[in-house]
Design a protein around this motif. Structure first.
Motif, short mmCIF file in Angstrom:
data_model
loop_
_atom_site.label_atom_id
_atom_site.label_comp_id
_atom_site.label_asym_id
_atom_site.label_seq_id
_atom_site.Cartn_x
_atom_site.Cartn_y
_atom_site.Cartn_z
N MET A 184 0.87 -1.27 0.06
CA MET A 184 0.13 -0.17 0.09
C MET A 184 0.76 1.24 0.07
SD MET A 184 -3.43 -0.30 0.11
CE MET A 184 -4.13 -1.68 -0.17
N GLN A 185 2.16 1.21 0.17
CA GLN A 185 2.93 2.35 0.44
C GLN A 185 3.11 2.92 -1.20
OE1 GLN A 185 6.58 0.93 2.18
NE2 GLN A 185 5.43 0.95 4.21
N ASN A 186 3.01 2.15 -2.20
CA ASN A 186 3.40 2.40 -3.63
C ASN A 186 1.99 3.18 -4.29
OD1 ASN A 186 5.86 1.85 -3.64
ND2 ASN A 186 5.69 0.04 -4.21
N LYS A 187 1.22 3.68 -3.58
CA LYS A 187 -0.10 4.14 -4.34
C LYS A 187 0.22 5.32 -5.14
CE LYS A 187 -3.44 3.86 -0.33
NZ LYS A 187 -4.35 4.84 0.58
N PRO A 188 -0.39 5.56 -6.24
CA PRO A 188 -0.21 6.49 -7.30
C PRO A 188 -0.56 7.89 -6.68
CG PRO A 188 -2.11 5.05 -7.71
CD PRO A 188 -1.45 4.77 -6.61
N GLN A 189 0.22 8.84 -6.85
CA GLN A 189 -0.11 10.32 -6.42
C GLN A 189 -1.27 10.77 -7.25
OE1 GLN A 189 3.07 12.57 -6.66
NE2 GLN A 189 2.16 14.46 -5.54
N VAL A 190 -2.28 11.19 -6.46
CA VAL A 190 -3.38 12.00 -7.06
C VAL A 190 -3.14 13.51 -7.30
CG1 VAL A 190 -5.86 12.44 -6.90
CG2 VAL A 190 -4.84 10.09 -6.12
N LEU A 191 -3.15 14.08 -8.44
CA LEU A 191 -3.04 15.40 -8.84
C LEU A 191 -4.36 16.15 -8.88
CD1 LEU A 191 0.20 15.16 -11.03
CD2 LEU A 191 0.03 15.51 -8.64
N SER A 192 -4.29 17.19 -8.41
CA SER A 192 -5.63 18.31 -8.93
C SER A 192 -5.21 18.95 -9.98
CB SER A 192 -6.04 18.99 -7.77
OG SER A 192 -5.11 20.02 -7.41
N VAL A 193 -6.30 18.99 -10.99
CA VAL A 193 -6.11 19.82 -12.33
C VAL A 193 -7.11 20.98 -12.37
CG1 VAL A 193 -5.93 19.69 -14.85
CG2 VAL A 193 -5.17 17.52 -13.36
N ASP A 194 -6.73 22.07 -12.72
CA ASP A 194 -7.45 23.01 -13.13
C ASP A 194 -7.62 23.31 -14.52
OD1 ASP A 194 -7.89 23.72 -10.43
OD2 ASP A 194 -6.22 25.19 -10.27
N TRP A 195 -8.79 22.92 -15.14
CA TRP A 195 -8.89 23.32 -16.60
C TRP A 195 -9.23 24.55 -17.09
CZ3 TRP A 195 -7.63 19.28 -19.40
CH2 TRP A 195 -7.54 17.98 -18.71
N THR A 196 -8.64 25.14 -18.12
CA THR A 196 -8.83 26.36 -18.72
C THR A 196 -8.82 26.52 -20.07
OG1 THR A 196 -6.28 26.79 -18.63
CG2 THR A 196 -7.33 27.67 -16.48
N HIS A 197 -9.61 27.55 -20.56
CA HIS A 197 -9.55 27.40 -21.97
C HIS A 197 -9.00 28.68 -22.40
CE1 HIS A 197 -11.54 28.34 -25.76
NE2 HIS A 197 -11.46 26.87 -25.71
N ARG A 198 -8.30 28.94 -23.53
CA ARG A 198 -7.99 30.10 -24.32
C ARG A 198 -8.45 30.44 -25.41
NH1 ARG A 198 -1.47 29.32 -23.48
NH2 ARG A 198 -1.31 31.55 -23.62
N HIS A 199 -9.49 31.34 -25.29
CA HIS A 199 -10.31 31.55 -26.50
C HIS A 199 -9.46 32.46 -27.69
CE1 HIS A 199 -13.79 31.02 -24.07
NE2 HIS A 199 -13.36 31.71 -23.06
N TYR A 200 -8.60 32.60 -27.51
CA TYR A 200 -7.65 33.25 -28.79
C TYR A 200 -6.93 32.54 -29.20
CZ TYR A 200 -4.81 33.86 -24.65
OH TYR A 200 -4.04 33.65 -23.40
N VAL A 201 -6.54 31.11 -28.78
CA VAL A 201 -5.59 30.07 -29.29
C VAL A 201 -6.18 29.50 -30.63
CG1 VAL A 201 -4.15 28.15 -28.88
CG2 VAL A 201 -4.65 29.95 -26.93
#
Length: 93
Positions: A1-18
């Motif tokens: 149980m020590q080798n659990k995958p690390q959970v990352l938080s993600v903030d989704w953004t959108h660039r309208h001009y791209v």
């Protein structure tokens, strides 16, 4: 149980001009171009007064129907042509 995958938080953004593609002008330094274009501020949807979703009618409600065969179109054209000729003859009298 020590080798659990690390959970990352993600903030989704959108660039309208791209755009979908970028062209680096000939002779321009690539690093300078990337710094100028990628370092633009990210627009967060929470900060935008325009919240909503665009529904494209053609994408969601359009059902393709193949066109009529050329013989049917030609016959319809000549039928309408004769109908127009009779209407014009009626006007001439």
């Amino acid at each position: 149980m020590q080798n659990k995958p690390q959970v990352l938080s993600v903030d989704w953004t959108h660039r309208h001009y791209v755009k979908d593609d970028e062209y680096i002008p000939f002779g321009e330094d690539i690093e300078a171009f990337l710094d100028r274009e990628i370092a633009k501020p990210i627009i967060r949807w929470q900060d935008s007064p325009q919240l909503g979703y665009e529904i494209l009618p053609n994408k969601y409600f359009y059902c393709y129907q193949p066109p009529k065969p050329a013989d049917e179109l030609r016959a319809e054209f000549w039928r309408l042509e004769k109908e127009a000729e009779t209407l014009l003859e009626g006007l001439a009298q």
